[in-house]
Every structure is written in structure tokens, then in C-alpha cells.
Design a protein around this motif. Structure first.
Motif, short mmCIF file in Angstrom:
data_model
loop_
_atom_site.label_atom_id
_atom_site.label_comp_id
_atom_site.label_asym_id
_atom_site.label_seq_id
_atom_site.Cartn_x
_atom_site.Cartn_y
_atom_site.Cartn_z
N GLU A 54 0.80 -1.23 0.00
CA GLU A 54 0.00 0.00 0.00
C GLU A 54 0.84 1.28 0.00
N LYS A 56 0.78 4.59 1.06
CA LYS A 56 0.00 5.37 2.03
C LYS A 56 0.92 6.42 2.64
N PHE A 94 -4.98 11.03 4.56
CA PHE A 94 -3.99 10.01 4.19
C PHE A 94 -2.95 10.52 3.19
N LYS A 115 -7.86 2.96 -2.84
CA LYS A 115 -8.16 2.93 -1.41
C LYS A 115 -8.76 4.27 -1.02
N PHE A 117 -12.75 6.23 0.61
CA PHE A 117 -13.99 6.04 1.35
C PHE A 117 -15.14 6.41 0.42
N LEU A 133 -12.20 -0.13 -3.38
CA LEU A 133 -12.60 -0.53 -2.03
C LEU A 133 -14.00 -0.03 -1.70
N GLU A 160 -14.68 -4.51 2.19
CA GLU A 160 -14.00 -4.61 3.48
C GLU A 160 -15.01 -4.87 4.60
N ASN A 181 -10.66 -6.41 7.77
CA ASN A 181 -9.80 -5.39 8.36
C ASN A 181 -9.57 -5.68 9.84
N ARG A 183 -8.20 -3.77 11.79
CA ARG A 183 -8.30 -2.52 12.57
C ARG A 183 -9.77 -2.21 12.84
N GLU A 211 -6.29 -7.57 6.09
CA GLU A 211 -5.91 -6.15 6.00
C GLU A 211 -5.50 -5.60 7.37
N SER A 212 -4.45 -4.82 7.36
CA SER A 212 -3.98 -4.04 8.52
C SER A 212 -3.29 -4.87 9.59
N GLY A 213 -2.28 -4.22 10.17
CA GLY A 213 -1.65 -4.75 11.37
C GLY A 213 -0.62 -5.82 11.13
N ILE A 233 -0.67 -4.83 3.11
CA ILE A 233 0.28 -4.29 4.09
C ILE A 233 0.67 -2.86 3.72
N GLY A 234 0.46 -1.94 4.65
CA GLY A 234 0.78 -0.54 4.41
C GLY A 234 1.98 -0.09 5.22
N THR A 235 1.73 0.25 6.48
CA THR A 235 2.74 0.86 7.34
C THR A 235 4.07 0.11 7.36
O1 LIG Z 1 -0.85 0.10 7.52
P1 LIG Z 1 -1.41 -1.24 7.79
O2 LIG Z 1 -1.69 -1.51 9.24
O3 LIG Z 1 -0.55 -2.34 7.18
O4 LIG Z 1 -2.84 -1.31 7.05
C1 LIG Z 1 -2.99 -1.27 5.65
C2 LIG Z 1 -4.46 -1.13 5.28
O5 LIG Z 1 -5.12 -2.30 5.68
C3 LIG Z 1 -5.10 0.09 5.95
O6 LIG Z 1 -4.43 1.20 5.46
C4 LIG Z 1 -6.59 0.21 5.66
C5 LIG Z 1 -7.51 -0.77 5.78
N1 LIG Z 1 -8.74 -0.34 5.43
C6 LIG Z 1 -8.65 0.95 5.08
C7 LIG Z 1 -9.62 1.83 4.62
C8 LIG Z 1 -9.24 3.10 4.27
C9 LIG Z 1 -7.94 3.53 4.43
C10 LIG Z 1 -6.93 2.66 4.89
C11 LIG Z 1 -7.29 1.37 5.21
#
Ligand SMILES: O=P(O)(O)OC[C@@H](O)[C@@H](O)c1c[nH]c2ccccc12
Length: 271
Positions: A54, A56, A94, A115, A117, A133, A160, A181, A183, A211-213, A233-235
Motif C-alpha cells: 500500500e 500510504k 492520508f 483505497k 472512502f 474498495l 471490506e 480489516n 483494525r 488487512e492491517s496490522g 500491508i501498508g505501514t
Molecule cells: O498500515 P497497515 O496496518 O498495514 O494497514 C494497511 C491497510 O489495511 C489500511 O491502510 C486500511 C484498511 N482499510 C482501510 C480503509 C481506508 C484507508 C486505509 C485502510
């Protein structure tokens, strides 16, 4: 605001309010999408872990902002073996832009996820992408219509979800690519158990993303063991050398784990 929005973290409420105001595109887009399931299958066949890396630049849970050229970052991720890319287009929280996505998609051959909203149909027309997304919690009962609207334009929708009820809604809406997700958008906290608890309820023919973490190779293996077809994977990729980071996660196979365990055992037996 409705009752369920009360439980959102303030940052997330602010993201959502901004998203509702954002204009859509002037003209309906028509995309010829690069197949994500095919890309995942090719990576598997090559014995690698499918990683969606990702781009980001920042986020409400990240310190600082990465200001390098997003196209260079994207090319490095692909050089590191990314199966697909995820590109933030949300500008206010972001550091993303539709222009980043447009330039990146032109520069690489892998599928690219938008990515953002997206909460209304016209927003699908802001820019072309291979995947788009749709966040179940934010679009609520509009999900089936948005899935259809996305497909009509040629996008592969990635829906998601965060719990089993949202997974059911995604399946009812006909989603074929689903991301769980880790998160929690209420507290902004990450818990890898989220994927582990939701994944067993997804049918096999769905392409399932964790997704995430995912911060470490151990986390990556944990998500794969729980049934993730691909990892978003982003961060952990954006922090440092994005190419080396992507390579590390794409190499997080069971075979690598077995080799490590064998090596450990060897050491033990020679001791
Ligand atoms: O940075 P991470 O923890 O690896 O996560 C990536 C991605 O899943 C996260 O950026 C994300 C998941 N869903 C989203 C919706 C909008 C913006 C961002 C996201």
C-alpha cells in the motif's frame, strides 16, 4: 450521524464526513481491469506470498508523512514482488490523490486498488483502477448497489468487513473479493484475531485478504495460516526500504518457515 457512527473514533468520523462531501467524476468511467484473482494465483504458483503493498503517505495512526514520489515507491514495491498495489486517494487524512493513482497505474503492470472512502456511486468515477474498495460499515445498505455499480464500470470490488455480520452482507451483495480489516474503526486498534475469527466463515471461492496490522514476517505467516489468500500491508512496507520490505513479506512462505525450523532442529541436534 446515526447510532452506529457514534461508536466510530473521532478521526474516522471526520474522514467519513469529508468523504460525503467529496465530488464524484464528471463522466462515467469504463475500466479494463487487470485480474486480481489471476495475479494472486500466479504469485502462489511461483511459491511466493501474495502481497498487496500500500502506497500510504500518512494516516491518522501514523507519525509523519512520506513525501517521496509515489510512483517511485510503487515501482520499488513491484520490484520487490508485490502482487498488486493499493493506493490511497483520500486527500485530507492520508495524503493521497487520484493523480497518484493515475500515474502509478500507468507506470506498473500489476492490479491497482483504489483505497478511499467511496460512499456514493458518482465517486466511483473519480479515477480508473483495477479494484475499488467498498467498506461495508460505511456504505451500509447501499452495498449491493455499489457492488453492481462498480462492476458495471469494469472495477473488481473489494468489500471490506470487520465482523461476521458484515461478511454475510458482503456475500449477500455478491462480493468475490473480501478483505477482513484487523483494525477496529471504532477504536482504531488492531487485533489480528479479527481475521482469524472471521476467515473460517468465508467460502473457499472468495479471494480473501487480511488487512492491517501485519508488521512482521511472523504476523504474515499467522494470517496465511488462518486462510488469507493475500495480505494487504501498508505501514510496515512504507516504513524504510519499500522494496526490501515487500520482498521480506512476499518470501514469508511456510517453506521458509519449515527451512527455519529444520535449521533450528539441526542446531539443536548438533548441540
Ligand atoms: O498500515 P497497515 O496496518 O498495514 O494497514 C494497511 C491497510 O489495511 C489500511 O491502510 C486500511 C484498511 N482499510 C482501510 C480503509 C481506508 C484507508 C486505509 C485502510
Amino acid at each position: 450521524m446515526n447510532a452506529s457512527e457514534d461508536s466510530l473514533a473521532p478521526e474516522v468520523r471526520s474522514i467519513l464526513n469529508a468523504a460525503r462531501e467529496r465530488p464524484g467524476g464528471d463522466e462515467r468511467v469504463s475500466v479494463s481491469a487487470r485480474s486480481f484473482p489471476d495475479a494472486v494465483a500466479e504469485t502462489e504458483a511461483a511459491g511466493r506470498v501474495p502481497v498487496v503493498a500500500e502506497v500510504k503517505p500518512t494516516s491518522p495512526t501514523t507519525d509523519g508523512e512520506r513525501t517521496d514520489d509515489p510512483v517511485e515507491l510503487a515501482e520499488e514495491m513491484v520490484a520487490g514482488g508485490a502482487t498488486a498495489l493499493s493506493v490511497l486517494t483520500e486527500p485530507d487524512h492520508f495524503g493521497g490523490s487520484t493523480e497518484n493513482l493515475r500515474r502509478i497505474r500507468e507506470a506498473v503492470d500489476v492490479p491497482v486498488l483504489r483505497k478511499d472512502f467511496v460512499v456514493k456511486e458518482s465517486q466511483l468515477d473519480a479515477v480508473e483502477a483495477d479494484l475499488v474498495l467498498l467498506i461495508a460499515r460505511f456504505v451500509g445498505e447501499d452495498l449491493p448497489d455499489l457492488v453492481t455499480a462498480a462492476r458495471e464500470r469494469g472495477f473488481q470490488p473489494l468489500v471490506e468487513v470487520h465482523d461476521r455480520a458484515e461478511l454475510e452482507s458482503a456475500l449477500e451483495a455478491g462480493a468475490e473479493i473480501i478483505g477482513v480489516n484487523n483494525r477496529d474503526l471504532g477504536k482504531l486498534e488492531v487485533d489480528l484475531e479479527t481475521f482469524e475469527s472471521v476467515a473460517p466463515h468465508a467460502p473457499d471461492d472468495v479471494t480473501l485478504l487480511a488487512e492491517s496490522g501485519v508488521k512482521t514476517v511472523g504476523d504474515a505467516r499467522r494470517m496465511r495460516a488462518a486462510g488469507a489468500d493475500a495480505l494487504l500491508i501498508g505501514t510496515a512496507i512504507m516504513d524504510g526500504d519499500v522494496r526490501a520490505n515487500t520482498e521480506r513479506f512476499a518470501g514469508a512462505t511456510d517453506a521458509a518457515e519449515d527451512a527455519k525450523t529444520d535449521a533450528d532442529t539441526d542446531t539443536e541436534t548438533t548441540e
